[in-house]
Design an enzyme around this catalytic site. Structure first.
Site: not given
Ligand code: ACO
Length: 325
Positions: A119, A252, A282
């Site tokens: 990520c 993020h 996500n």
């Protein structure tokens, strides 16, 4: 004279198939897995996510996002002299997604490679592109975050499969005397390997180990909140700026509660945080450029503003990029 990397254009792409929490809950119920819109929204802030078609790989999503960023930048693919793709879900073991994107864009010749920092991948990729631009090794870089996390989810594990989505986001960076990326800050600590991983691998013509995502959610949560504050402060210090100088915080997009905790620590009001996790879930390395492009295109982000991009992910890895847009 200092050379900066300036964001010339942004682009993003989401696959067509969109599932609300209710849609996903209905699909999971058919496999005997119980979840609900209420649980997902309350714990994560996620309301919907997109899943790629079975025919689409990360390179397809990345190419669409790249086309939009190149168009916004007012250049052509032939003007690029560097392509970096951040992904943990490549189409194949090799070659890289970046070389596939280059080919799909009809370009050839410039260096193209992938970066794997889960990520935090987009932050790593931008940091590398920025260093190459500052050193004179590149003048126009295409940096993409692209993922098909739906391929590595265990749809029998409700603690993880409701959290992720697919997508891609891209930026074109150009060498400029005007700022520009003001500071970058990247880190890793491999001792946290087991709290977020996909342990499977290919060997002897077979997949060995379990090729689906495993996560200790609470351990991830605690670590994420700590390192996101640390890295944001490190980038601010490098640029001699304060947390109050941030016009837009673009973290993020993992979980609204992590984002709100980080914003609070950085004294950034909620209205200055770009939130897309509600609509995208996500999307790992794609989440930051997707959020950036969303806020550029809807007019929230204006030229001259100060943006804090920051991420944390498997490894563990974490980092930030401070930008004068
Ligand atoms: N639907 C309904 N119930 C669920 C679900 C679900 N999808 N998932 C878990 N539950 C249940 C559990 O079974 C448990 O039930 P029990 O009490 O009867 O045993 C209960 O909810 C609580 O489970 P916890 O795992 O303790 O829930 P928690 O409050 O920790 O929330 C979450 C889980 C959302 C994952 C949280 O830990 C979190 O936000 N962690 C951060 C991790 C994250 O965002 N990861 C993203 C990837 S990492 C990254 O991008 C950096």
């Amino acid at each position: 004279m200092r050379i900066y990397s300036r964001i010339l254009g942004t682009g993003s792409y989401l696959p067509e198939k969109r599932l609300t929490n209710a849609d996903l809950a209905a699909e999971l119920a058919q496999q005997g897995v119980e979840t609900s819109d209420e649980w997902i929204v309350e714990r994560t802030g996620i309301r919907a996510r997109h899943f790629a078609a079975s025919t689409q790989g990360s390179s397809d999503l990345a190419t669409e996002a790249a086309r939009r960023a190149i168009e916004a930048a007012g250049i052509t693919a032939h003007d690029l002299d560097l392509i970096i793709v951040a992904t943990s879900t490549p189409d194949m073991v090799f070659p890289s997604v970046a070389t596939m994107v280059q080919n799909k864009l009809g370009a050839a010749g410039c260096p193209a490679f992938d970066v794997q920092a889960v990520c935090t991948g987009f932050i790593y990729a931008v940091s590398i592109a920025d260093a190459m631009i500052q050193s004179g090794a590149a003048k126009r870089a295409l940096v993409i975050g692209a993922e098909v996390f739906s391929r590595i989810l265990d749809f029998k594990d409700r603690t993880t499969c409701v959290l992720f989505g697919d997508g891609a986001g891209a930026v074109v960076l150009e060498a400029s005397e005007q700022p520009g990326i003001l500071a970058t800050d990247i880190h890793a600590d491999g001792k946290h390997r087991d709290i977020l991983c996909v342990p499977g691998h290919v060997s002897g013509g077979q997949v060995l180990g379990d090729p689906v995502l495993k996560m200790d959610g609470q351990a991830v949560f605690k670590l994420a909140v700590r390192v996101l504050e640390e890295t944001a402060r490190a980038s601010l210090a490098k640029a001699n700026l304060q947390d109050t100088d941030i016009d837009w915080l673009i973290p993020h997009q993992a979980n609204i509660r992590i984002m709100q905790s980080t914003a609070k620590k950085l004294k950034t009001p909620d209205e200055k945080v770009v939130v897309t996790v509600d609509q995208h879930g996500n999307t790992s390395a794609a989440s930051i450029p997707l959020a950036l492009d969303t806020a550029v295109r809807d007019g929230r982000i204006q030229r001259g503003q100060t943006l804090m991009l920051e991420g944390v992910g498997g490894g563990f890895t974490w980092g930030s990029v401070l930008v004068r847009y």
